[in-house]
Design a protein around this motif. Structure first.
Motif, short mmCIF file in Angstrom:
data_model
loop_
_atom_site.label_atom_id
_atom_site.label_comp_id
_atom_site.label_asym_id
_atom_site.label_seq_id
_atom_site.Cartn_x
_atom_site.Cartn_y
_atom_site.Cartn_z
N ARG A 53 0.83 -1.21 0.00
CA ARG A 53 0.00 0.00 0.00
C ARG A 53 0.87 1.25 0.00
O ARG A 53 0.60 2.22 -0.73
CB ARG A 53 -0.92 -0.01 1.21
N SER A 54 1.94 1.23 0.77
CA SER A 54 2.82 2.40 0.85
C SER A 54 3.57 2.63 -0.46
O SER A 54 3.76 3.77 -0.88
CB SER A 54 3.83 2.21 1.99
N ASN A 55 3.98 1.53 -1.11
CA ASN A 55 4.83 1.66 -2.30
C ASN A 55 4.04 1.86 -3.59
O ASN A 55 4.43 2.67 -4.43
CB ASN A 55 5.72 0.43 -2.44
N ILE A 56 2.96 1.10 -3.77
CA ILE A 56 2.26 1.14 -5.07
C ILE A 56 0.74 1.17 -4.93
O ILE A 56 0.02 0.80 -5.86
CB ILE A 56 2.67 -0.06 -5.96
N GLY A 57 0.26 1.62 -3.79
CA GLY A 57 -1.17 1.84 -3.65
C GLY A 57 -2.01 0.58 -3.68
O GLY A 57 -3.07 0.54 -4.33
N ALA A 58 -1.58 -0.46 -2.97
CA ALA A 58 -2.32 -1.72 -2.95
C ALA A 58 -3.58 -1.60 -2.10
O ALA A 58 -3.64 -0.82 -1.15
CB ALA A 58 -1.44 -2.84 -2.41
N ARG A 59 -4.56 -2.40 -2.46
CA ARG A 59 -5.75 -2.53 -1.63
C ARG A 59 -6.14 -4.00 -1.59
O ARG A 59 -5.97 -4.73 -2.57
CB ARG A 59 -6.91 -1.68 -2.14
N ALA A 60 -6.64 -4.43 -0.45
CA ALA A 60 -7.10 -5.80 -0.30
C ALA A 60 -8.55 -5.88 -0.77
O ALA A 60 -9.39 -5.07 -0.36
CB ALA A 60 -6.98 -6.25 1.15
N VAL A 61 -8.83 -6.85 -1.63
CA VAL A 61 -10.19 -7.05 -2.13
C VAL A 61 -10.59 -8.50 -1.88
O VAL A 61 -9.73 -9.37 -1.70
CB VAL A 61 -10.31 -6.71 -3.63
N THR A 62 -11.87 -8.76 -1.90
CA THR A 62 -12.35 -10.12 -1.67
C THR A 62 -12.01 -11.01 -2.85
O THR A 62 -12.31 -10.65 -4.00
CB THR A 62 -13.88 -10.11 -1.47
N PRO A 63 -11.36 -12.14 -2.62
CA PRO A 63 -11.09 -13.06 -3.73
C PRO A 63 -12.38 -13.46 -4.43
O PRO A 63 -13.46 -13.51 -3.82
CB PRO A 63 -10.43 -14.26 -3.04
N ARG A 64 -12.28 -13.77 -5.71
CA ARG A 64 -13.46 -14.07 -6.50
C ARG A 64 -13.92 -15.52 -6.34
O ARG A 64 -15.06 -15.84 -6.67
CB ARG A 64 -13.17 -13.78 -7.97
N PHE A 65 -13.02 -16.38 -5.89
CA PHE A 65 -13.34 -17.80 -5.80
C PHE A 65 -12.97 -18.35 -4.42
O PHE A 65 -12.05 -17.85 -3.77
CB PHE A 65 -12.59 -18.59 -6.89
N GLU A 66 -13.69 -19.40 -4.03
CA GLU A 66 -13.36 -20.12 -2.81
C GLU A 66 -12.21 -21.08 -3.11
O GLU A 66 -12.10 -21.62 -4.21
CB GLU A 66 -14.58 -20.90 -2.31
N ILE A 67 -11.40 -21.33 -2.10
CA ILE A 67 -10.27 -22.23 -2.31
C ILE A 67 -10.56 -23.65 -1.83
O ILE A 67 -10.04 -24.62 -2.37
CB ILE A 67 -9.00 -21.69 -1.60
N GLY A 68 -11.40 -23.78 -0.83
CA GLY A 68 -11.65 -25.10 -0.26
C GLY A 68 -10.52 -25.51 0.67
O GLY A 68 -9.45 -24.89 0.71
N ALA A 69 -10.75 -26.56 1.42
CA ALA A 69 -9.75 -27.08 2.37
C ALA A 69 -9.40 -26.01 3.40
O ALA A 69 -10.07 -24.99 3.53
CB ALA A 69 -8.51 -27.59 1.64
N ASP A 70 -8.33 -26.24 4.14
CA ASP A 70 -7.99 -25.37 5.27
C ASP A 70 -6.99 -24.30 4.85
O ASP A 70 -5.84 -24.26 5.29
CB ASP A 70 -7.41 -26.23 6.40
N TRP A 71 -7.44 -23.41 3.96
CA TRP A 71 -6.60 -22.32 3.49
C TRP A 71 -7.35 -21.00 3.61
O TRP A 71 -8.56 -20.95 3.46
CB TRP A 71 -6.21 -22.52 2.01
N THR A 72 -6.60 -19.95 3.88
CA THR A 72 -7.15 -18.59 3.90
C THR A 72 -6.53 -17.82 2.74
O THR A 72 -5.31 -17.89 2.53
CB THR A 72 -6.82 -17.88 5.23
N THR A 73 -7.36 -17.11 2.00
CA THR A 73 -6.87 -16.48 0.77
C THR A 73 -6.98 -14.96 0.82
O THR A 73 -7.83 -14.40 1.51
CB THR A 73 -7.67 -16.99 -0.45
N HIS A 74 -6.10 -14.31 0.06
CA HIS A 74 -6.06 -12.85 -0.03
C HIS A 74 -5.79 -12.46 -1.48
O HIS A 74 -5.01 -13.11 -2.18
CB HIS A 74 -4.96 -12.28 0.86
N ARG A 75 -6.43 -11.39 -1.90
CA ARG A 75 -6.21 -10.83 -3.23
C ARG A 75 -5.87 -9.35 -3.06
O ARG A 75 -6.60 -8.61 -2.38
CB ARG A 75 -7.45 -11.01 -4.10
#
Length: 339
Positions: free
Chosen positions: A28-50
């Motif tokens: 965010r500091s370097n190139i203006g990133a923002r966290a958005v909701t991933p478009r798809f579910e991953i399944g199993a015991d994983w947490t996802t970030h986009r």
């Protein structure tokens, strides 16, 4: 120049707080990133970030529970917390991670270039370069604006030509190597990219003739030849090297016949001479327009290497050519030979 997309793996434990602190905040500091909701579910015991950047870059991160580590893939700068991490290919990471990442990237690709959605296997195959940091614009433009190296052809016709071949799965196991050959340069190098697609055309010819193809065969001289064509019926194999002459309008040679001779001579005096013989030379004239190919097919010039096959493919699937020497490959069902 950046490489085709691969995963970075961090074996450390990741929490939501650490992701925000060590990944999102620096981006965010370097190139203006923002966290958005991933478009798809991953399944199993994983947490996802986009993460989406103001400049159009994209990054994905998945981390597992119980200290399962985290997998990063992005066409943007890598946060310093992930600098000293190992890289892995698509088949070397957990299935759920690879599948989720693929779905996220394909959806983004087809949102940005909707016409590619009609070619699902080609989109998947070239995804590591279509979504790469430096090559995402140039590689797509090569198909969209330059018909993948075919002259006088429509982009949809030529893209379907390669879609039909890639959907056979003949090169799936070699996706990273073959897709990477298209390159990740930030500009369209039409000559180099067309030469790369010449290797795909050669693989298509060999596959349709009944051979299994294995790319990048290292030989005793320390360099590699383009393919080994394996005959499953006889358990024999033949080495194949491919060269693609530039069309006469793009080079200093006086005409198409000279273009074929000069390009083949360069290859013959290089890799093939060091190899010491035994390989078949494929001279792919698919970049030639009708009039240039007519001159070549009329004269059928020698190429200073035997055995050799000189041919031109068209997006409708027709391949026409001639042979020099005794070619140890059965290609008559694929190539309409003039000799």
């Amino acid at each position: 120049m950046a490489q085709p997309l691969r995963f970075r793996y961090s074996p450390e434990t990741w929490s939501e707080q650490r992701v925000r602190q060590d990944i999102l905040q620096p981006l965010r500091s370097n190139i203006g990133a923002r966290a958005v909701t991933p478009r798809f579910e991953i399944g199993a015991d994983w947490t996802t970030h986009r993460f989406e950047m103001q400049n159009g870059d994209l990054a994905l991160f998945a981390h597992g529970g119980d200290g399962g580590g985290g997998y990063w893939m992005g066409n943007t700068e890598t946060p310093s917390s992930l600098w000293r991490t190992d890289k892995f290919g698509w088949t070397e990471v957990p299935y759920h991670v690879a599948r989720w990442t693929q779905r996220e990237l394909l959806a983004t690709l087809h949102e940005e270039d909707p016409w590619l959605a009609d070619y699902p296997h080609l989109s998947w195959f070239f995804l590591p370069v279509f979504m790469s940091k430096d090559g995402r614009e140039s590689t797509r433009a090569f198909f969209r604006e330059y018909a993948a190296g075919f002259p006088d052809a429509d982009r949809r016709e030529t893209t379907q030509f390669f879609e039909d071949f890639l959907s056979t799965g003949a090169l799936d196991d070699y996706r990273h190597v073959m897709a990477g050959k298209l390159g990740t340069s930030n500009h369209v190098d039409r000559v180099r990219m067309s030469a790369t697609m010449g290797e795909f055309i050669a693989a298509k010819i060999l596959t349709e003739a009944g051979y299994d193809v294995v790319p990048e065969i290292e030989v005793t001289t320390g360099h590699s030849l383009d393919f080994r064509a394996e005959d499953p019926a006889t358990n024999t194999n033949v080495l194949v090297e491919v060269t693609r002459p530039q069309p006469p309008t793009n080079r200093a040679a006086s005409g198409p016949v000279a273009a074929v001779r000069d390009t083949a001579e360069t290859k013959t005096n290089g890799q093939l001479s060091r190899h010491g013989g035994g390989a078949v030379l494929f001279v792919d004239c698919s970049s030639f327009r009708d009039d240039s190919w007519a001159a070549v097919r009329g004269e059928q010039p020698d190429v200073r290497h035997r055995p050799a096959v000189v041919y031109r493919a068209r997006p409708d699937g027709r391949v026409e050519g001639y042979r020099k020497g005794s070619v140890p490959l059965e290609l008559e069902n694929v190539i309409e030979f003039l000799d």
